[in-house]
Design a protein around this motif. Sequence first.
Motif, PDB file in Angstrom:
ATOM      1  N   VAL A  12     -32.741   8.242 -37.378  1.00 44.18           N
ATOM      2  CA  VAL A  12     -31.884   7.453 -38.274  1.00 44.18           C
ATOM      3  C   VAL A  12     -31.710   6.039 -37.732  1.00 44.18           C
ATOM      4  CG1 VAL A  12     -29.522   7.241 -39.153  1.00 44.18           C
ATOM      5  CG2 VAL A  12     -30.684   9.432 -39.240  1.00 44.18           C
ATOM      6  N   LEU A  13     -31.525   5.909 -36.436  1.00 43.25           N
ATOM      7  CA  LEU A  13     -31.395   4.586 -35.824  1.00 43.25           C
ATOM      8  C   LEU A  13     -32.671   3.776 -36.017  1.00 43.25           C
ATOM      9  CD1 LEU A  13     -29.619   2.718 -34.051  1.00 43.25           C
ATOM     10  CD2 LEU A  13     -30.777   3.743 -32.087  1.00 43.25           C
ATOM     11  N   ALA A  14     -33.830   4.397 -35.776  1.00 41.66           N
ATOM     12  CA  ALA A  14     -35.107   3.699 -35.957  1.00 41.66           C
ATOM     13  C   ALA A  14     -35.319   3.312 -37.414  1.00 41.66           C
ATOM     14  CB  ALA A  14     -36.251   4.582 -35.468  1.00 41.66           C
ATOM     15  N   ALA A  15     -34.949   4.186 -38.345  1.00 44.86           N
ATOM     16  CA  ALA A  15     -35.099   3.886 -39.771  1.00 44.86           C
ATOM     17  C   ALA A  15     -34.249   2.679 -40.168  1.00 44.86           C
ATOM     18  CB  ALA A  15     -34.717   5.099 -40.603  1.00 44.86           C
ATOM     19  N   ASN A  16     -33.045   2.605 -39.643  1.00 41.05           N
ATOM     20  CA  ASN A  16     -32.187   1.467 -39.976  1.00 41.05           C
ATOM     21  C   ASN A  16     -32.691   0.174 -39.360  1.00 41.05           C
ATOM     22  OD1 ASN A  16     -29.936   2.406 -41.655  1.00 41.05           O
ATOM     23  ND2 ASN A  16     -29.686   3.858 -39.978  1.00 41.05           N
ATOM     24  N   ILE A  17     -33.190   0.238 -38.143  1.00 42.83           N
ATOM     25  CA  ILE A  17     -33.744  -0.966 -37.512  1.00 42.83           C
ATOM     26  C   ILE A  17     -34.990  -1.429 -38.264  1.00 42.83           C
ATOM     27  CG2 ILE A  17     -34.893  -1.820 -35.429  1.00 42.83           C
ATOM     28  CD1 ILE A  17     -32.876  -0.110 -33.836  1.00 42.83           C
ATOM     29  N   LEU A  18     -35.868  -0.488 -38.642  1.00 46.15           N
ATOM     30  CA  LEU A  18     -37.062  -0.857 -39.398  1.00 46.15           C
ATOM     31  C   LEU A  18     -36.722  -1.424 -40.765  1.00 46.15           C
ATOM     32  CD1 LEU A  18     -39.412   2.134 -38.524  1.00 46.15           C
ATOM     33  CD2 LEU A  18     -39.627  -0.230 -37.763  1.00 46.15           C
ATOM     34  N   ALA A  19     -35.649  -0.949 -41.370  1.00 42.76           N
ATOM     35  CA  ALA A  19     -35.251  -1.458 -42.682  1.00 42.76           C
ATOM     36  C   ALA A  19     -34.731  -2.887 -42.605  1.00 42.76           C
ATOM     37  CB  ALA A  19     -34.191  -0.556 -43.288  1.00 42.76           C
ATOM     38  N   MET A  20     -34.217  -3.285 -41.454  1.00 43.65           N
ATOM     39  CA  MET A  20     -33.665  -4.641 -41.316  1.00 43.65           C
ATOM     40  C   MET A  20     -34.721  -5.687 -41.012  1.00 43.65           C
ATOM     41  SD  MET A  20     -30.052  -4.187 -39.368  1.00 43.65           S
ATOM     42  CE  MET A  20     -30.412  -2.829 -38.273  1.00 43.65           C
ATOM     43  N   THR A  21     -35.911  -5.273 -40.598  1.00 44.33           N
ATOM     44  CA  THR A  21     -36.953  -6.236 -40.251  1.00 44.33           C
ATOM     45  C   THR A  21     -37.774  -6.576 -41.490  1.00 44.33           C
ATOM     46  OG1 THR A  21     -38.430  -4.442 -39.606  1.00 44.33           O
ATOM     47  CG2 THR A  21     -37.084  -5.433 -37.870  1.00 44.33           C
ATOM     48  N   PRO A  22     -38.310  -7.798 -41.554  1.00 45.52           N
ATOM     49  CA  PRO A  22     -39.092  -8.188 -42.725  1.00 45.52           C
ATOM     50  C   PRO A  22     -40.415  -7.422 -42.818  1.00 45.52           C
ATOM     51  CG  PRO A  22     -38.740 -10.060 -41.244  1.00 45.52           C
ATOM     52  CD  PRO A  22     -38.116  -8.876 -40.617  1.00 45.52           C
ATOM     53  N   ASP A  25     -45.258  -5.410 -47.189  1.00 42.97           N
ATOM     54  CA  ASP A  25     -45.617  -4.350 -48.132  1.00 42.97           C
ATOM     55  C   ASP A  25     -44.400  -3.561 -48.614  1.00 42.97           C
ATOM     56  OD1 ASP A  25     -45.032  -2.983 -45.821  1.00 42.97           O
ATOM     57  OD2 ASP A  25     -46.735  -1.619 -45.965  1.00 42.97           O
ATOM     58  N   ASN A  26     -43.236  -4.183 -48.594  1.00 37.86           N
ATOM     59  CA  ASN A  26     -41.982  -3.553 -49.038  1.00 37.86           C
ATOM     60  C   ASN A  26     -41.664  -2.282 -48.261  1.00 37.86           C
ATOM     61  OD1 ASN A  26     -41.363  -5.501 -50.947  1.00 37.86           O
ATOM     62  ND2 ASN A  26     -42.629  -4.505 -52.493  1.00 37.86           N
ATOM     63  N   HIS A  27     -42.035  -2.248 -46.997  1.00 39.03           N
ATOM     64  CA  HIS A  27     -41.694  -1.171 -46.066  1.00 39.03           C
ATOM     65  C   HIS A  27     -42.392   0.154 -46.350  1.00 39.03           C
ATOM     66  CE1 HIS A  27     -38.575  -3.695 -44.335  1.00 39.03           C
ATOM     67  NE2 HIS A  27     -38.154  -3.961 -45.565  1.00 39.03           N
ATOM     68  N   TRP A  28     -43.441   0.191 -47.146  1.00 39.43           N
ATOM     69  CA  TRP A  28     -44.074   1.459 -47.474  1.00 39.43           C
ATOM     70  C   TRP A  28     -44.779   2.086 -46.277  1.00 39.43           C
ATOM     71  CZ3 TRP A  28     -42.962   4.606 -51.174  1.00 39.43           C
ATOM     72  CH2 TRP A  28     -42.340   4.101 -52.324  1.00 39.43           C
TER      73      TRP A  28
END
Length: 82
Positions: A12-22, A25-28
């Motif tokens: 969950v922590l990694a998912a949130n950090i990855l979501a905050m970075t530009p 490809d819209n994070h796919w």
Amino acid sequence: MSLALTLAALWVLAANILAMTPSKDNHWRRAYALIALGIPIVGLVTWHHGPWIGMLVMAGGVSVLRWPVVYFGRWIKRVTLR
């Protein structure tokens, strides 16, 4: 806290950090990697703590990765209604 729940919390922590970075490809690509890592973690949590805690962890993962789940549901609906 058990190893399985610790791994779920780190996911969950990694998912949130990855979501905050530009992302271009819209994070796919990140979503695919999180899904590939998250499925075994949900299985491990379910094995160690039972199905109810496993379902709670899975619900948390679905809430983080909601758009892949929405698109998967639309695809299932399109395939089954042919």
